[in-house]
Design a protein around this motif. Structure first.
Motif, PDB file in Angstrom:
ATOM      1  N   ASN A  79       0.605  -1.168   0.180  1.00 31.46           N
ATOM      2  CA  ASN A  79       0.136   0.079   0.064  1.00 31.46           C
ATOM      3  C   ASN A  79       0.820   1.204   0.112  1.00 31.46           C
ATOM      4  OD1 ASN A  79      -2.424  -1.324  -0.113  1.00 31.46           O
ATOM      5  ND2 ASN A  79      -2.676  -1.366   2.007  1.00 31.46           N
ATOM      6  N   ARG A  80       2.184   1.272   0.219  1.00 30.70           N
ATOM      7  CA  ARG A  80       3.078   2.448   0.133  1.00 30.70           C
ATOM      8  C   ARG A  80       3.227   2.805  -1.377  1.00 30.70           C
ATOM      9  NH1 ARG A  80       6.557   0.166   4.850  1.00 30.70           N
ATOM     10  NH2 ARG A  80       5.329   1.069   6.728  1.00 30.70           N
ATOM     11  N   TYR A  81       3.087   1.796  -2.258  1.00 30.61           N
ATOM     12  CA  TYR A  81       3.297   2.211  -3.643  1.00 30.61           C
ATOM     13  C   TYR A  81       2.399   2.950  -4.206  1.00 30.61           C
ATOM     14  CZ  TYR A  81       6.908  -1.840  -3.763  1.00 30.61           C
ATOM     15  OH  TYR A  81       7.944  -2.646  -3.593  1.00 30.61           O
ATOM     16  N   SER A  82       2.806   3.792  -5.249  1.00 31.16           N
ATOM     17  CA  SER A  82       1.989   4.805  -5.732  1.00 31.16           C
ATOM     18  C   SER A  82       0.801   4.210  -6.753  1.00 31.16           C
ATOM     19  CB  SER A  82       2.744   6.039  -6.264  1.00 31.16           C
ATOM     20  OG  SER A  82       3.606   5.529  -7.410  1.00 31.16           O
ATOM     21  N   CYS A  83       1.429   3.226  -7.355  1.00 32.19           N
ATOM     22  CA  CYS A  83       0.110   2.613  -8.505  1.00 32.19           C
ATOM     23  C   CYS A  83      -0.330   1.485  -8.106  1.00 32.19           C
ATOM     24  CB  CYS A  83       1.412   2.182  -9.552  1.00 32.19           C
ATOM     25  SG  CYS A  83       2.047   3.574 -10.590  1.00 32.19           S
ATOM     26  N   PHE A  84      -0.187   0.803  -6.739  1.00 31.57           N
ATOM     27  CA  PHE A  84      -0.763  -0.524  -6.332  1.00 31.57           C
ATOM     28  C   PHE A  84      -1.320  -0.243  -5.158  1.00 31.57           C
ATOM     29  CE2 PHE A  84       2.325  -1.499  -9.735  1.00 31.57           C
ATOM     30  CZ  PHE A  84       1.535  -2.330 -10.553  1.00 31.57           C
ATOM     31  N   GLN A  85      -2.464  -1.143  -5.048  1.00 28.19           N
ATOM     32  CA  GLN A  85      -3.006  -1.044  -3.647  1.00 28.19           C
ATOM     33  C   GLN A  85      -3.567  -2.335  -3.185  1.00 28.19           C
ATOM     34  OE1 GLN A  85      -6.518   1.567  -3.250  1.00 28.19           O
ATOM     35  NE2 GLN A  85      -5.945   1.887  -0.815  1.00 28.19           N
ATOM     36  N   PHE A  86      -3.554  -3.005  -2.015  1.00 29.93           N
ATOM     37  CA  PHE A  86      -4.211  -4.587  -1.923  1.00 29.93           C
ATOM     38  C   PHE A  86      -5.675  -4.144  -1.441  1.00 29.93           C
ATOM     39  CE2 PHE A  86      -5.264  -7.737   1.193  1.00 29.93           C
ATOM     40  CZ  PHE A  86      -5.130  -8.756   0.325  1.00 29.93           C
ATOM     41  N   ASP A  87      -6.262  -4.791  -1.947  1.00 26.55           N
ATOM     42  CA  ASP A  87      -7.975  -5.022  -2.088  1.00 26.55           C
ATOM     43  C   ASP A  87      -8.219  -6.044  -1.160  1.00 26.55           C
ATOM     44  OD1 ASP A  87     -10.597  -4.943  -2.154  1.00 26.55           O
ATOM     45  OD2 ASP A  87     -10.896  -4.663  -4.211  1.00 26.55           O
ATOM     46  N   SER A  88      -8.527  -6.039   0.238  1.00 26.26           N
ATOM     47  CA  SER A  88      -8.660  -7.083   1.097  1.00 26.26           C
ATOM     48  C   SER A  88     -10.302  -7.992   0.569  1.00 26.26           C
ATOM     49  CB  SER A  88      -8.833  -6.853   2.392  1.00 26.26           C
ATOM     50  OG  SER A  88      -9.606  -5.774   2.725  1.00 26.26           O
ATOM     51  N   THR A  89     -11.045  -6.934   0.076  1.00 23.61           N
ATOM     52  CA  THR A  89     -12.256  -7.840  -0.377  1.00 23.61           C
ATOM     53  C   THR A  89     -12.361  -8.844  -1.511  1.00 23.61           C
ATOM     54  OG1 THR A  89     -13.022  -6.163  -1.603  1.00 23.61           O
ATOM     55  CG2 THR A  89     -13.692  -5.898   0.604  1.00 23.61           C
ATOM     56  N   GLN A  90     -11.402  -8.469  -2.440  1.00 19.33           N
ATOM     57  CA  GLN A  90     -10.972  -9.530  -3.483  1.00 19.33           C
ATOM     58  C   GLN A  90      -9.738 -10.344  -3.286  1.00 19.33           C
ATOM     59  OE1 GLN A  90     -11.326  -7.047  -7.104  1.00 19.33           O
ATOM     60  NE2 GLN A  90     -13.261  -6.325  -6.733  1.00 19.33           N
ATOM     61  N   ASN A  91      -9.173  -9.923  -2.353  1.00 20.75           N
ATOM     62  CA  ASN A  91      -7.888 -10.483  -2.025  1.00 20.75           C
ATOM     63  C   ASN A  91      -6.821 -10.514  -3.264  1.00 20.75           C
ATOM     64  OD1 ASN A  91      -6.227 -11.951  -0.076  1.00 20.75           O
ATOM     65  ND2 ASN A  91      -6.497 -14.020  -1.344  1.00 20.75           N
ATOM     66  N   ARG A  92      -6.665  -9.218  -3.617  1.00 21.03           N
ATOM     67  CA  ARG A  92      -5.741  -8.972  -4.943  1.00 21.03           C
ATOM     68  C   ARG A  92      -5.306  -7.617  -4.749  1.00 21.03           C
ATOM     69  NH1 ARG A  92      -8.792 -10.319  -9.670  1.00 21.03           N
ATOM     70  NH2 ARG A  92      -7.200  -8.759 -10.891  1.00 21.03           N
ATOM     71  N   ILE A  93      -4.212  -7.519  -5.606  1.00 22.40           N
ATOM     72  CA  ILE A  93      -3.403  -6.417  -5.748  1.00 22.40           C
ATOM     73  C   ILE A  93      -3.889  -5.503  -6.993  1.00 22.40           C
ATOM     74  CG2 ILE A  93      -1.130  -5.341  -5.776  1.00 22.40           C
ATOM     75  CD1 ILE A  93      -0.312  -7.808  -4.584  1.00 22.40           C
ATOM     76  N   ILE A  94      -4.535  -4.363  -6.758  1.00 22.35           N
ATOM     77  CA  ILE A  94      -4.939  -3.775  -7.793  1.00 22.35           C
ATOM     78  C   ILE A  94      -4.068  -2.429  -8.371  1.00 22.35           C
ATOM     79  CG2 ILE A  94      -6.932  -2.157  -8.317  1.00 22.35           C
ATOM     80  CD1 ILE A  94      -7.826  -4.753  -7.512  1.00 22.35           C
ATOM     81  N   ASN A  95      -4.207  -2.633  -9.654  1.00 22.68           N
ATOM     82  CA  ASN A  95      -3.226  -1.317 -10.035  1.00 22.68           C
ATOM     83  C   ASN A  95      -4.172  -0.140 -10.191  1.00 22.68           C
ATOM     84  OD1 ASN A  95      -1.815   0.216 -11.947  1.00 22.68           O
ATOM     85  ND2 ASN A  95      -1.655  -1.341 -13.632  1.00 22.68           N
ATOM     86  N   LEU A  96      -3.733   0.971  -9.900  1.00 22.95           N
ATOM     87  CA  LEU A  96      -4.532   2.022  -9.884  1.00 22.95           C
ATOM     88  C   LEU A  96      -4.228   3.120 -10.883  1.00 22.95           C
ATOM     89  CD1 LEU A  96      -3.735   3.060  -5.982  1.00 22.95           C
ATOM     90  CD2 LEU A  96      -5.635   2.014  -7.127  1.00 22.95           C
ATOM     91  N   LYS A  97      -3.389   2.727 -11.857  1.00 24.33           N
ATOM     92  CA  LYS A  97      -2.928   3.334 -13.005  1.00 24.33           C
ATOM     93  C   LYS A  97      -3.462   2.365 -14.302  1.00 24.33           C
ATOM     94  CE  LYS A  97      -0.562   6.371 -10.807  1.00 24.33           C
ATOM     95  NZ  LYS A  97      -0.438   7.881 -10.672  1.00 24.33           N
TER      96      LYS A  97
END
Length: 64
Positions: free
Chosen positions: A10-28
């Motif tokens: 979650n410290r990365y600017s382009c990525f965030q962990f989504d606990s509801t889907q258990n996946r790492i989401i690309n924000l860009k």
């Protein structure tokens, strides 16, 4: 996956962990993705033996 790994992701600017889907989401969009961040996350997951698979747009599904 440990909370420490989630916090690091979650410290990365382009990525965030989504606990509801258990996946790492690309924000860009795909062309604006920071590949160094993606590779850093991949290395972190591999180093901690977190099972995962890659999805479209550089998203990562965490396997349970």
């Amino acid at each position: 996956m440990s909370q420490k790994i989630i916090d690091e992701i979650n410290r990365y600017s382009c990525f965030q962990f989504d606990s509801t889907q258990n996946r790492i989401i690309n924000l860009k969009s795909q062309e604006n993705t920071n590949i160094d961040e993606f590779l850093g996350i991949q290395f972190m997951l591999d180093s901690n033996r977190v099972l995962h698979k890659f999805e479209e747009n550089f998203e990562i599904q965490i396997m349970r």
